[in-house]
Design an enzyme around this catalytic site. Structure first.
Site, PDB file in Angstrom:
ATOM      1  N   LYS A   1      26.239 -11.304  33.837  1.00  0.00           N
ATOM      2  CA  LYS A   1      25.616 -10.061  33.386  1.00  0.00           C
ATOM      3  C   LYS A   1      25.636  -8.988  34.464  1.00  0.00           C
ATOM      4  O   LYS A   1      25.735  -7.806  34.151  1.00  0.00           O
ATOM      5  CB  LYS A   1      24.178 -10.313  32.925  1.00  0.00           C
ATOM      6  CG  LYS A   1      24.092 -10.953  31.552  1.00  0.00           C
ATOM      7  CD  LYS A   1      22.702 -10.814  30.993  1.00  0.00           C
ATOM      8  CE  LYS A   1      22.585 -11.471  29.626  1.00  0.00           C
ATOM      9  NZ  LYS A   1      21.207 -11.506  29.142  1.00  0.00           N
TER      10      LYS A   1
ATOM     11  N   LYS B   1      32.726 -17.251  24.774  1.00  0.00           N
ATOM     12  CA  LYS B   1      31.619 -17.564  23.858  1.00  0.00           C
ATOM     13  C   LYS B   1      31.397 -16.440  22.842  1.00  0.00           C
ATOM     14  O   LYS B   1      31.507 -15.271  23.202  1.00  0.00           O
ATOM     15  CB  LYS B   1      30.380 -17.710  24.757  1.00  0.00           C
ATOM     16  CG  LYS B   1      29.190 -18.326  24.156  1.00  0.00           C
ATOM     17  CD  LYS B   1      28.051 -18.312  25.165  1.00  0.00           C
ATOM     18  CE  LYS B   1      27.424 -16.936  25.276  1.00  0.00           C
ATOM     19  NZ  LYS B   1      26.038 -16.892  25.705  1.00  0.00           N
TER      20      LYS B   1
ATOM     21  N   LYS C   1      26.571 -11.564  21.522  1.00  0.00           N
ATOM     22  CA  LYS C   1      26.038 -10.314  20.966  1.00  0.00           C
ATOM     23  C   LYS C   1      26.680  -9.097  21.607  1.00  0.00           C
ATOM     24  O   LYS C   1      26.692  -8.030  21.032  1.00  0.00           O
ATOM     25  CB  LYS C   1      24.537 -10.244  21.239  1.00  0.00           C
ATOM     26  CG  LYS C   1      23.693 -11.173  20.420  1.00  0.00           C
ATOM     27  CD  LYS C   1      22.293 -11.111  20.978  1.00  0.00           C
ATOM     28  CE  LYS C   1      21.344 -12.042  20.287  1.00  0.00           C
ATOM     29  NZ  LYS C   1      20.184 -12.289  21.155  1.00  0.00           N
TER      30      LYS C   1
HETATM   31  P1  AMP Z   1      21.070 -15.025  23.123  1.00  0.00           P
HETATM   32  O1  AMP Z   1      22.056 -14.497  22.153  1.00  0.00           O
HETATM   33  O2  AMP Z   1      21.629 -15.095  24.516  1.00  0.00           O
HETATM   34  O3  AMP Z   1      19.707 -14.382  23.028  1.00  0.00           O
HETATM   35  O4  AMP Z   1      20.863 -16.570  22.734  1.00  0.00           O
HETATM   36  C1  AMP Z   1      19.906 -17.043  21.817  1.00  0.00           C
HETATM   37  C2  AMP Z   1      20.122 -18.520  21.548  1.00  0.00           C
HETATM   38  O5  AMP Z   1      21.368 -18.729  20.881  1.00  0.00           O
HETATM   39  C3  AMP Z   1      20.166 -19.387  22.805  1.00  0.00           C
HETATM   40  O6  AMP Z   1      19.567 -20.630  22.525  1.00  0.00           O
HETATM   41  C4  AMP Z   1      21.637 -19.565  23.055  1.00  0.00           C
HETATM   42  O7  AMP Z   1      21.934 -20.741  23.766  1.00  0.00           O
HETATM   43  C5  AMP Z   1      22.185 -19.622  21.630  1.00  0.00           C
HETATM   44  N1  AMP Z   1      23.573 -19.123  21.594  1.00  0.00           N
HETATM   45  C6  AMP Z   1      23.986 -17.877  21.900  1.00  0.00           C
HETATM   46  N2  AMP Z   1      25.322 -17.753  21.748  1.00  0.00           N
HETATM   47  C7  AMP Z   1      25.752 -18.967  21.315  1.00  0.00           C
HETATM   48  C8  AMP Z   1      27.054 -19.484  20.978  1.00  0.00           C
HETATM   49  N3  AMP Z   1      28.146 -18.726  21.029  1.00  0.00           N
HETATM   50  N4  AMP Z   1      27.131 -20.764  20.574  1.00  0.00           N
HETATM   51  C9  AMP Z   1      26.019 -21.554  20.503  1.00  0.00           C
HETATM   52  N5  AMP Z   1      24.786 -21.126  20.813  1.00  0.00           N
HETATM   53  C10 AMP Z   1      24.643 -19.850  21.222  1.00  0.00           C
END
Ligand code: AMP
Ligand code: TRP
Length: 324
Positions: free
Chosen positions: A111, A191, A194
C-alpha cells in the site's frame, strides 16, 4: 461458545473475493457462536477517502453484510469508529509494538507503494490487533492476505500478557485454504482487489447481470482451448476455483466435472452459478437499503453490544498498565 470477530473496510466495492474469502464464511459461523462483524472505517481512512462517499459506503457495507446472510438476531454488526475503545487500545498496543515488525508487513509495503505514506497506514495492523483483542476473540475468519496481521495480533497479545499478566486470549485465523485467494479475472497473478484499476478484473457484489456476464466472458484464459488437468494455468485454476466456490463443491470435483470442456462452456457454467448467488443478494440489498431507520437500529444495537464487551477488556488493560 466461541467468540468470532471479523471486518471489512468500507472502501471501494465489495467483490466476490470478499464474499468467498470472508463474508460467506461469516454466515456459516454466526450460528451458535458469539459473532461480531465490524465495518472498519478507521482502517479505510488510512488511504484518502472522500468524506461523503465514505459515510455512504459504511451503510452500503452494513447492508451488504445483511444481504449476504448475516442475521442480526444471531450476530452483531457495528461501525468501528462508533466504539472509541478500538483506537484507545491501539494506542496502548503501539507502545509494545516493535517498529521492525510493522516494517515487515506485506500489506504495508504494497500500500505504501501505491499511496502516499502516512503513519496510519504503518500502524494499521496495530489497530486491527486491537479490534480483535478487545473482544477476547477465539476465531477470525478472513482471506489468506490477513494471516500475517493475525500473527502480529498473537505476538502483541503474548507480549502484553507476559509483561502485564494474563489479559488477552490468543486468536486463531480461520482461512478456507482452497478459496482463500481469488485472483483478478484480468491478471490471474494478482489478487482480486477493491483497488484494481481495471474494472473487468473484479466481479462486484452489486454488479448488474450484464456486467457479470461481460466480465466472465472477457476473463483471460490461456493459449489452450479446453480444460485439462495436464495444463493447469493460473487463469484456469482461478476460474475453476470460482466455479467450485459458488457451486459449493471441492476444487477437485469441479475439475473432474469440467475436464475436456471448452473454456466457453466453463465460462457459461460459472456465469450461471455466480448469477444464482449474486442476483438475490443484490435484490435483498436494495430492499434493506430502502429502510435506513431499520439499518441504523441494527447498527445501534451492534454498537451497544460491542461496547459492553470491549469496555471490560479495556478496563482490565488500563488497570494493568497503571492508567487507573
Ligand atoms: P479488504 O477488501 O482488504 O477489506 O478485505 C476484506 C476481507 O476479504 C478480508 O478477510 C480479506 O482477506 C478478504 N479478501 C479480500 N480480497 C480477497 C480475495 N481476492 N480472495 C479472498 N479473500 C479476499
Ligand atoms: N485488515 C482487514 C482487511 O483489510 C480488515 C480488518 C480490520 C479486519 N480489522 C479486522 C479483519 C479485524 C478481521 C479482524 O481485510
Amino acid at each position: 461458545m466461541k467468540t468470532i470477530f471479523s471486518g471489512v473496510q468500507p472502501s471501494g466495492n465489495l467483490h466476490i473475493g470478499n464474499y468467498i474469502g470472508a463474508l460467506r464464511q461469516w454466515v456459516n459461523v454466526q450460528e451458535g457462536n458469539d459473532a461480531l462483524f465490524c465495518i472498519v472505517d478507521l482502517h479505510a481512512i488510512t488511504v484518502p477517502q472522500d468524506p461523503k462517499a465514505l459515510r455512504e459506503k459504511v451503510l452500503e457495507v452494513a447492508a451488504l453484510y445483511l444481504a449476504c446472510g448475516i442475521d442480526p438476531k444471531k450476530a452483531h454488526i457495528f461501525i468501528q469508529s462508533e466504539n472509541p475503545d478500538h483506537s484507545y487500545l491501539a494506542w496502548i498496543l503501539n507502545t509494545i509494538t516493535p517498529f521492525g515488525q510493522l516494517q515487515r508487513m506485506t500489506q504495508f509495503k504494497e500500500k505504501s507503494q501505491k499511496h502516499e505514506e502516512n503513519l496510519g497506514l504503518f500502524d494499521y495492523p496495530v489497530l486491527m490487533a486491537s479490534d480483535i483483542l478487545l473482544y477476547q476473540t477465539d476465531e477470525v475468519p478472513v482471506g489468506e492476505d490477513q494471516k500475517q496481521h493475525i500473527e502480529l495480533t498473537r505476538d502483541l497479545a503474548e507480549r502484553f500478557n507476559k509483561r502485564f499478566g494474563e489479559t488477552f486470549k490468543l486468536p486463531n485465523p480461520v482461512i478456507q485454504s482452497q478459496t482463500a485467494r481469488i485472483m483478478s479475472l484480468q491478471n490471474p497473478a494478482s489478487k482480486m482487489s477493491k483497488s484494481d484499476n481495471n474494472p473487468l478484473g473484479t466481479i462486484n457484489l452489486l454488479d448488474t447481470e450484464e456486467q457479470i456476464r461481460e466480465k466472465i466472458k472477457k476473463a483471460v484464459t490461456d493459449s489452450n482451448s479446453k480444460v485439462s488437468k495436464d495444463h493447469g494455468s493460473e487463469a484456469i485454476v482461478n476460474l475453476l476455483t470460482i466455479y467450485s466456490a459458488f457451486k459449493g463443491i471441492s476444487f477437485n470435483k469441479a475439475q473432474d466435472e469440467m475436464e475436456g470442456k471448452a473454456y466457453s462452456e466453463l465460462k457459461n457454467s460459472i456465469t450461471e452459478v455466480v448469477l444464482e448467488t449474486l442476483l438475490p443478494i443484490r435484490e435483498k440489498y436494495e430492499e434493506i437499503r430502502k429502510d435506513e431507520k431499520a439499518l441504523r437500529d441494527i447498527l445501534d444495537e451492534g454498537r451497544e453490544y460491542a461496547i459492553s464487551k470491549s469496555s471490560k477488556t479495556l478496563l482490565d488493560v488500563k488497570q494493568k498498565v497503571g492508567l487507573i
